[in-house]
Structure formats: structure tokens, C-alpha cells
Design a protein around this motif. Sequence first.
Motif, short mmCIF file in Angstrom:
data_model
loop_
_atom_site.label_atom_id
_atom_site.label_comp_id
_atom_site.label_asym_id
_atom_site.label_seq_id
_atom_site.Cartn_x
_atom_site.Cartn_y
_atom_site.Cartn_z
N ASP A 1 50.60 42.12 -25.14
CA ASP A 1 49.63 41.29 -25.87
C ASP A 1 48.50 42.16 -26.44
O ASP A 1 48.27 42.16 -27.66
N HIS B 1 46.79 35.71 -19.82
CA HIS B 1 47.72 35.54 -20.95
C HIS B 1 48.56 36.78 -21.21
O HIS B 1 49.36 36.79 -22.12
N GLU B 2 48.37 37.84 -20.40
CA GLU B 2 49.16 39.06 -20.59
C GLU B 2 50.16 39.12 -19.45
O GLU B 2 49.77 39.26 -18.30
N CYS C 1 42.59 41.03 -19.10
CA CYS C 1 42.02 41.21 -20.44
C CYS C 1 40.51 41.04 -20.38
O CYS C 1 39.98 40.41 -19.47
ZN ZN Z 1 44.16 39.72 -23.98
#
Ligand code: ZN
Length: 347
Positions: free
Chosen positions: A153, A68-69, A43
Motif C-alpha cells: 500500500d 489498511h496495509e 501507517c
Molecule cells: Zn498507509
Amino acid sequence: MTANTMKALAKSKPEPGLWMIEAQVPEIGPDEVLIRINKTGICGTDIHIWNWDEWAAATVPVPMITGHEFAGEIVEIGRNVTGLKLGQRCSGEGHLIGTDSRQSRAGKFHLDPGTRGIGVNEQGAFAQYLKLPAFNVVPLPDDIPDEIGAILDPLGNAVHTALSFDLLGEDVLITGAGPIGIMAAAVARHAGARNVVLTDINADRLTLASHVVPSVRTVNVTKEDLHDVAHELGLTEGFDVGLEMSGSQAALDQVVEALVMGGKIALLGIPPGKSPVNWSRIVFKAITIKGVYGREMFETWYKMIAMLQNGLDVSRVITHRFDVSDFAKGFAEMKSGRSGKVVLDWR
Ligand code: ZN
């Protein structure tokens, strides 16, 4: 059983870079699950953390496993958890919320003021294993592959923004053709918009956008006038809805100018610091503005999975795939500003 240690990609020193470390496999609590990570997406947030810019240095404690993905598979389940099974393929919401705030108690979990992000405030998903509250798990149907699971996400950001206003039959202007802007264009088409115009100043990104969503009208605003484009499309009064995905002050000004009277704008792009806004223009055009943060838990997830199962295709936004041992190549592609989504394989 799982081993005690795992590979993880971490910010282990307060300086630019990320390092592959050997970390403890997280121990789960009674309401959590342990997920074996199969694929992860890189990201823009991870790029900020790699670069260790002002925001990252002020926000991210060190050491921190980033990311976080993700998509993976449940390998351990806390004793209070019901409704999930070992071996369940899943992605998950990376925003960890409390349940005491007014908004949470009203069921608007995405508006909880105490939200903490995995890979930013809590140990993240760039690892062989991730612990996550069972509440945050989103099971993946068999027809959604791991690499799409790994970009749900950011697709969720696009869906949350695009579905902020009714798009059926509307003319939509999207500013910013990064991966999220491109996916928002695909969602707007899928949601029944009549015309979708996507602007940027980066020719490579606009080329990628045309490749992912051939039915979108791309505009390089350094070469073409939005006014002419609106005219060419027969929009005599302007666009109905604007989705600002770039964080650029110039883009926001363009959206305000290009909208109809009573038009609507959803803002996902984050401008750097304060910027001047022509408020009287917004007031006199009677424009509605909505700030968008994260994804609605879990309505956005429900809708995006339903749309993916009903023909929404964002797969071509993934332009690069690397084994995690080549993570530095993946970050280099992201930093080039020419890539779409970059997916790392952890298996
Ligand atoms: Zn992200």
C-alpha cells in the motif's frame, strides 16, 4: 471453517490509544472474500488514529478496527466471485470504490469521489480476518513474501507518485525521507533517473535512506544548501522533476526554487491546513503540479509487482518486526520518528 470471533486492534474509545479486542469474524457478501491476515504494516494514518488528533476524531467512527496495509490468504469466497481460489496469498487495495461516478465509469477507479478506506471508514486489516470486495484483491506471486505484501500500500503511494512523470534520464528531487519518500527514491532509480536527491531535516531518516537506496544523494537541508548540491552534481539549470512527500511548506518552496523552467512536481505530502504559496514563481517557471492520492487501480499494483520481480528492492525499509501482542512497541517505534516501516505478525 473459521472461528466466530477473532483478535483485532481497534479504536474502541474516542481517546488516544488502540486496544486489542475480541471481535466478530466478518460475514462476507456474495462479491467479497474473507482474508486471513498474516502480516500488517503500521501507517502514519494509524498513528493519527492512535493519537486521536483533530483529523481522526472528525473522520473515524468508533468502534473501528484500524489498519489498511496487509498480506494474507483467502479462506472464504463469496458465491459470485470468480478467478480467486482458497489459499491464494494476497494483498489488496484498501480504498473501496463505487462504480457510478463519471471517473469510475471511465475506468479511473482511484478518482471515485465516494472512496471509503478500510481501517478509517470501514472495518480494517488489523485483525485475524478481513473481508474485502474480490475486486480489491491483489494476488501475490510466490516470489513476493508476506512482509513485502504488507507494505505494498505505501510502496504503491511511492510508485504512483514517482511514475507521475517520465523519469528516464531525468534529475529528480524528492523532499521528505519517510518510508514513502525513501521508497520513491528507490523507484526513481529503478525507473532510470540520472540523479536522485532526497532531502529531510531528520538525520536518522536520511541514514536509513542511504541504507535502503545507497545510490541516492541524501541532503540534510538544515546543514547543506540544495543549490550547492545541484552544483556538485553538475545540474546547471536545476532538477527536472520534484516529488514532494513531506507536507512541509518549506520543502515545497525549495522544490519550486530548485526546478528547471518547465519542471514538474508531484505532491503526495499533505500540508496541515492552508499554507501560503508563491504562485507567481510557479507561473513564471511554467511548472506543472499534480496532486497524488492513493494508488491507480490497478495499474500501480501491476507496475510495482513487476518492478519488485525485476530487481526493485525496498526490503530494508522494514526496520522493525513485532508479534502483534507487542503492537504497542511497534507504535512506539513509529512515533519515535526514527523507524522505517514497522510490520506486525498476526500468525
Ligand atoms: Zn498507509
